[in-house]
Design an enzyme around this catalytic site. Structure first.
Site, PDB file in Angstrom:
ATOM      1  N   LYS A  13      10.275   4.059   0.617  1.00 24.47           N
ATOM      2  CA  LYS A  13       9.237   4.496  -0.324  1.00 24.47           C
ATOM      3  C   LYS A  13       9.833   5.561  -1.229  1.00 24.47           C
ATOM      4  CE  LYS A  13       6.094   7.213   1.372  1.00 24.47           C
ATOM      5  NZ  LYS A  13       4.908   7.904   1.882  1.00 24.47           N
ATOM      6  N   ARG A  55      -8.997  -6.604   7.312  1.00 23.33           N
ATOM      7  CA  ARG A  55      -9.707  -5.433   7.823  1.00 23.33           C
ATOM      8  C   ARG A  55     -11.175  -5.553   7.415  1.00 23.33           C
ATOM      9  NH1 ARG A  55      -5.388  -2.460   9.548  1.00 23.33           N
ATOM     10  NH2 ARG A  55      -3.712  -1.916   8.106  1.00 23.33           N
ATOM     11  N   LYS A  69      -0.449  12.460   3.309  1.00 26.97           N
ATOM     12  CA  LYS A  69      -1.293  12.851   4.428  1.00 26.97           C
ATOM     13  C   LYS A  69      -0.404  13.537   5.461  1.00 26.97           C
ATOM     14  CE  LYS A  69      -1.505   8.143   6.263  1.00 26.97           C
ATOM     15  NZ  LYS A  69      -1.200   7.182   5.219  1.00 26.97           N
ATOM     16  N   SER A 103       6.202   3.553   8.776  1.00 25.72           N
ATOM     17  CA  SER A 103       5.040   4.291   9.269  1.00 25.72           C
ATOM     18  C   SER A 103       4.672   3.927  10.695  1.00 25.72           C
ATOM     19  CB  SER A 103       3.878   4.075   8.302  1.00 25.72           C
ATOM     20  OG  SER A 103       2.819   4.915   8.660  1.00 25.72           O
ATOM     21  N   HIS A 104       3.457   3.394  10.862  1.00 30.31           N
ATOM     22  CA  HIS A 104       2.924   3.110  12.200  1.00 30.31           C
ATOM     23  C   HIS A 104       3.398   1.758  12.730  1.00 30.31           C
ATOM     24  CE1 HIS A 104       0.537   1.408   9.048  1.00 30.31           C
ATOM     25  NE2 HIS A 104       0.104   0.504   9.893  1.00 30.31           N
ATOM     26  N   GLU A 115      -8.622   9.384   4.826  1.00 27.67           N
ATOM     27  CA  GLU A 115      -8.862   7.955   4.958  1.00 27.67           C
ATOM     28  C   GLU A 115      -9.233   7.620   6.393  1.00 27.67           C
ATOM     29  OE1 GLU A 115      -6.269   5.321   2.378  1.00 27.67           O
ATOM     30  OE2 GLU A 115      -4.878   6.810   3.116  1.00 27.67           O
ATOM     31  N   GLU A 116      -9.949   6.503   6.511  1.00 23.39           N
ATOM     32  CA  GLU A 116     -10.315   6.037   7.847  1.00 23.39           C
ATOM     33  C   GLU A 116      -9.100   5.674   8.685  1.00 23.39           C
ATOM     34  OE1 GLU A 116      -9.560   2.692   8.609  1.00 23.39           O
ATOM     35  OE2 GLU A 116      -8.758   2.499   6.577  1.00 23.39           O
ATOM     36  N   SER A 117      -7.963   5.427   8.026  1.00 20.97           N
ATOM     37  CA  SER A 117      -6.762   4.973   8.735  1.00 20.97           C
ATOM     38  C   SER A 117      -6.005   6.169   9.325  1.00 20.97           C
ATOM     39  CB  SER A 117      -5.875   4.163   7.789  1.00 20.97           C
ATOM     40  OG  SER A 117      -5.571   4.923   6.630  1.00 20.97           O
ATOM     41  N   THR A 121      -7.807   2.207  -1.129  1.00 12.80           N
ATOM     42  CA  THR A 121      -6.939   2.501   0.008  1.00 12.80           C
ATOM     43  C   THR A 121      -5.520   2.739  -0.490  1.00 12.80           C
ATOM     44  OG1 THR A 121      -8.274   1.196   1.509  1.00 12.80           O
ATOM     45  CG2 THR A 121      -5.968   1.490   2.107  1.00 12.80           C
ATOM     46  N   ASP A 124       5.922   8.178  11.083  1.00 15.40           N
ATOM     47  CA  ASP A 124       6.496   9.118  10.110  1.00 15.40           C
ATOM     48  C   ASP A 124       5.701  10.412   9.993  1.00 15.40           C
ATOM     49  OD1 ASP A 124       4.398   7.688   8.962  1.00 15.40           O
ATOM     50  OD2 ASP A 124       5.202   7.863   6.945  1.00 15.40           O
ATOM     51  N   THR A 143       0.838  -1.204   0.000  1.00 13.10           N
ATOM     52  CA  THR A 143       0.000   0.000   0.000  1.00 13.10           C
ATOM     53  C   THR A 143       0.872   1.252   0.000  1.00 13.10           C
ATOM     54  OG1 THR A 143      -1.622  -1.222   1.326  1.00 13.10           O
ATOM     55  CG2 THR A 143      -1.915   1.148   1.189  1.00 13.10           C
ATOM     56  N   ASP A 184       1.839   9.526  14.096  1.00 13.05           N
ATOM     57  CA  ASP A 184       2.428   8.188  14.012  1.00 13.05           C
ATOM     58  C   ASP A 184       3.930   8.228  13.726  1.00 13.05           C
ATOM     59  OD1 ASP A 184       2.391   8.984  11.352  1.00 13.05           O
ATOM     60  OD2 ASP A 184       2.062   6.947  10.627  1.00 13.05           O
ATOM     61  N   ASP A 226       2.521  11.146   9.302  1.00  7.60           N
ATOM     62  CA  ASP A 226       1.444  11.431   8.348  1.00  7.60           C
ATOM     63  C   ASP A 226       0.064  11.117   8.913  1.00  7.60           C
ATOM     64  OD1 ASP A 226       1.800   8.724   8.203  1.00  7.60           O
ATOM     65  OD2 ASP A 226       2.109   8.625   6.037  1.00  7.60           O
ATOM     66  N   ARG A 227      -0.008  10.301   9.962  1.00  6.13           N
ATOM     67  CA  ARG A 227      -1.319   9.999  10.552  1.00  6.13           C
ATOM     68  C   ARG A 227      -1.601  10.920  11.738  1.00  6.13           C
ATOM     69  NH1 ARG A 227      -2.579   3.601  10.510  1.00  6.13           N
ATOM     70  NH2 ARG A 227      -1.761   3.171   8.431  1.00  6.13           N
ATOM     71  N   ARG A 246       7.789  -2.669   2.870  1.00  7.33           N
ATOM     72  CA  ARG A 246       7.901  -2.768   4.330  1.00  7.33           C
ATOM     73  C   ARG A 246       8.173  -4.210   4.711  1.00  7.33           C
ATOM     74  NH1 ARG A 246       2.911   1.090   6.350  1.00  7.33           N
ATOM     75  NH2 ARG A 246       3.678   2.912   5.229  1.00  7.33           N
TER      76      ARG A 246
HETATM   77  C1  G16 Z   1      -0.674   3.536   4.513  1.00  8.13           C
HETATM   78  C2  G16 Z   1      -1.241   4.216   3.305  1.00  8.13           C
HETATM   79  C3  G16 Z   1      -2.675   4.596   3.554  1.00  8.13           C
HETATM   80  C4  G16 Z   1      -3.478   3.385   3.998  1.00  8.13           C
HETATM   81  C5  G16 Z   1      -2.813   2.743   5.191  1.00  8.13           C
HETATM   82  C6  G16 Z   1      -3.467   1.425   5.556  1.00  8.13           C
HETATM   83  O1  G16 Z   1      -0.595   4.447   5.563  1.00  8.13           O
HETATM   84  O2  G16 Z   1      -0.511   5.367   2.968  1.00  8.13           O
HETATM   85  O3  G16 Z   1      -3.191   5.121   2.373  1.00  8.13           O
HETATM   86  O4  G16 Z   1      -4.786   3.751   4.324  1.00  8.13           O
HETATM   87  O5  G16 Z   1      -1.479   2.452   4.902  1.00  8.13           O
HETATM   88  O6  G16 Z   1      -3.310   0.567   4.482  1.00  8.13           O
HETATM   89  P1  G16 Z   1      -3.631  -0.973   4.601  1.00  8.13           P
HETATM   90  O7  G16 Z   1      -5.079  -1.028   4.988  1.00  8.13           O
HETATM   91  O8  G16 Z   1      -3.337  -1.549   3.258  1.00  8.13           O
HETATM   92  O9  G16 Z   1      -2.770  -1.521   5.706  1.00  8.13           O
HETATM   93  P2  G16 Z   1       0.768   4.627   6.363  1.00  8.13           P
HETATM   94  O10 G16 Z   1       0.453   5.643   7.416  1.00  8.13           O
HETATM   95  O11 G16 Z   1       1.067   3.266   6.893  1.00  8.13           O
HETATM   96  O12 G16 Z   1       1.752   5.075   5.341  1.00  8.13           O
END
Ligand code: G16
Length: 541
Positions: free
Chosen positions: A126, A496, A376, A113-114, A363-365, A344, A279, A18, A277, A281-282, A22
């Site tokens: 990335k 999910r 983000k 990220s998270h 996004e919901e995330s 997503t 990095d 996504t 989070d 962005d969240r 990772r």
């Molecule tokens: C990444 C993507 C987001 C996505 C999230 C969850 O976020 O940039 O667009 O909503 O992962 O993705 P998945 O449901 O495939 O785990 P981040 O903050 O991890 O870069």
């Protein structure tokens, strides 16, 4: 200094998910693993010779080692200059900001990220393109194809660069500039939001707790929120970026930021709390006693954008990822602006932003942002809320309630089943696919299935098509259940399950209670306990 061509062999599975590649740190530590991926990027993208790249990461374990390797490979591949964040630190949104401001060729962000960090945790890489956003699928697919046929990589044998000294140096012919990772980003935030109003809010005694989760946002929040906006020292907690995030999971949601939610439910609660989070962005926004649903946050920011100087000119349109609740669609309909539904992954917003179709996306995330960058942006969202509170004099809870009174409420939740055996998770998705043709018309108590499908996205800007983006069950009352497998996990599969149910009148139910019937339907239709081996989800947002 000498240029070396090092023979190598492909590693299986270097396919970006996504958001970039990772994997466990131990995977990245294998000989040539990182080098192979970086060379595949240089072999894929064209036109960078003599140009500038931006480089940095969220400070997690292996960040420093990876940066030195990438610098030497960039020099060997003909990059003209690399701008690298001081001490290797650069948040994802700041990287996007710097790429755009300095019109660089692109950038490389090192982050998972998270996901947890440390030697036993995760690492990630990335590539972002010149618009400041994540490389689109056609680029990541091409990088993956190169990685599977790679025979050698290029690197310069040189001493490490001192990342703790601001200024410029050289590796071979390539200039390396170690720069202040906060300055450009802070300037941009000051140009969007009403900093005078927010300063006045803090001066009146408004209190905030900002949890940087020992990840990348600490230095940004300290300088912007405590420094430029005058919040008292100590407003930002867990401010020092640590390689293992202090042993925590830097994912701002009610499970991993439980301490913050407990604090906000206590008598000592501040007026608002927020967390970002790994990095940066969240974001999670917390009022007294409750966390704002990210889907609601996007809707509330859109509805109130006129209060922010940077958006006073109006909102062109909005976009949300498909599993995100439809709350923002209702706002868009009333504002008379278009709304878009994307798969997503932040990369899918890039074309809509570049084409001038949307101002906000989310996004919901726990991700929200605007056309100011192409990622983000956690601190941006928090400043947006502060701007709204400063301008309205309202509380977080007050703003949310007024929003529901005006637009109705989308009850929303995501249930994650983590570390499921991959074969079983795929079997569950196949089981759902096998029912797509027979679900329409079926009744489950009061709920009748209107249709069921697998989401395919047709990008309205470049015409590209992305298939298999989640299985959707729509009900006649507008409710939805969505199933998809995460593309960001590193162990097994994460299933999910997303629930969205609209109510125009009953506004104060507990979300899990309001969604109980849909949750039971999902359990039955997907045979969740049987396929996942779990009776409860591991994360509920
Ligand atoms: C990444 C993507 C987001 C996505 C999230 C969850 O976020 O940039 O667009 O909503 O992962 O993705 P998945 O449901 O495939 O785990 P981040 O903050 O991890 O870069």
């Amino acid at each position: 200094m000498s240029l070396k061509l090092v023979e190598t062999a492909p590693y299986e599975g270097q396919k970006p998910g996504t958001s970039g590649l990772r994997k466990r740190v131990s995977v990245f530590q294998q000989p040539n693993y990182l080098e192979n991926f970086v060379q595949s990027v240089f072999d894929t993208v064209e036109g960078f010779t003599g140009k500038t790249l931006v480089l940095g990461g969220d400070g997690r374990f292996h960040n420093d080692v990876a940066i030195q390797t990438i610098l030497k490979m960039a020099a060997a591949n003909g990059v003209g200059k690399v701008m690298v964040g001081y001490n290797g630190i650069l948040s994802t949104p700041a990287c996007s900001c710097v790429i755009r401001k300095h019109k660089t060729f692109g950038g490389i962000v090192l982050s998972a990220s998270h996901n947890p960090g440390g030697p036993q945790g995760d690492f990630g890489i990335k590539f972002n393109i010149a618009n400041g956003g994540p490389a689109p699928e056609k680029v990541t697919d091409a990088i993956y194809a190169k990685s599977q046929a790679l025979k050698s990589y290029r690197i310069i044998d040189a001493a490490d660069v001192d990342l703790s000294a601001l200024g410029t140096t050289k590796i071979g012919d390539m200039v390396v500039e170690v720069f202040d990772p906060v300055a450009d980003y802070a300037d941009q935030m000051a140009s969007i939001f009403d900093f005078d109003a927010i300063r006045a809010l803090f001066a009146k005694g408004f209190t905030l707790r900002f949890d940087a989760m020992h990840a990348v946002c600490g230095p940004y929040a300290k300088r912007i929120i405590e420094g430029m906006l005058g919040a008292p020292e100590g407003t930002v907690i867990h401010a020092e970026p640590l390689p293992d995030f202090g042993g925590h999971h830097p994912d701002p949601n009610p499970v991993n930021a439980k301490d913050l939610l407990d604090f906000m439910a206590s008598p000592d609660a501040t007026d608002m709390a927020a967390a970002t989070d790994g990095d940066g962005d969240r974001n999670m926004i917390v009022g007294k006693g409750f966390a704002v649903s990210p889907s609601d946050s996007l809707a509330i920011l859109t509805a109130n954008a006129f209060l922010v100087p940077g958006y006073a000119g109006g909102v062109k349109g909005v976009a949300r990822s498909m599993p995100t609740s439809a709350a923002v669609d209702r706002v868009a309909d009333i504002l008379g602006i278009p709304h878009y539904e994307t798969p997503t992954g932040w990369k899918f917003f890039g074309n809509l932003l570049d084409d001038g179709r949307i101002t906000f996306c989310g996004e919901e995330s726990y991700g929200t942002s605007s056309l100011h960058i192409r990622e983000k942006d956690g601190i941006w969202a928090i400043l947006f809320w502060l701007n709204l509170l400063a301008k309205t004099g309202d509380s977080v809870g007050g703003l949310v309630e007024k929003h529901w009174q005006r637009f109705g409420r989308n009850y929303y939740s995501r249930h994650d089943y983590e570390s499921v055996d991959s074969a079983r998770a795929n079997a569950l998705m196949d089981h759902l696919r096998s029912q797509l043709d027979s679900l329409a018309g079926r009744s489950f108590g009061a709920f009748i299935v209107e249709k069921a499908d697998e989401f395919t996205y047709h990008d309205p800007v470049d015409g590209s098509v992305s298939e298999h983006q989640g299985i959707r069950i729509f009900f006649t009352d507008g409710s939805r259940i969505i199933f998809r497998l995460s593309g960001t996990g590193t162990v097994g599969a994460t299933l999910r399950v997303y629930f969205d149910h609209y109510d125009a009148k009953k506004l104060d139910l507990a979300p899990q209670a309001a969604l109980a019937d849909l949750i039971a339907i999902a359990t039955e239709v997907a045979r969740l306990p049987e396929f996942t081996g779990m009776t409860e989800p591991t994360v509920v947002t």
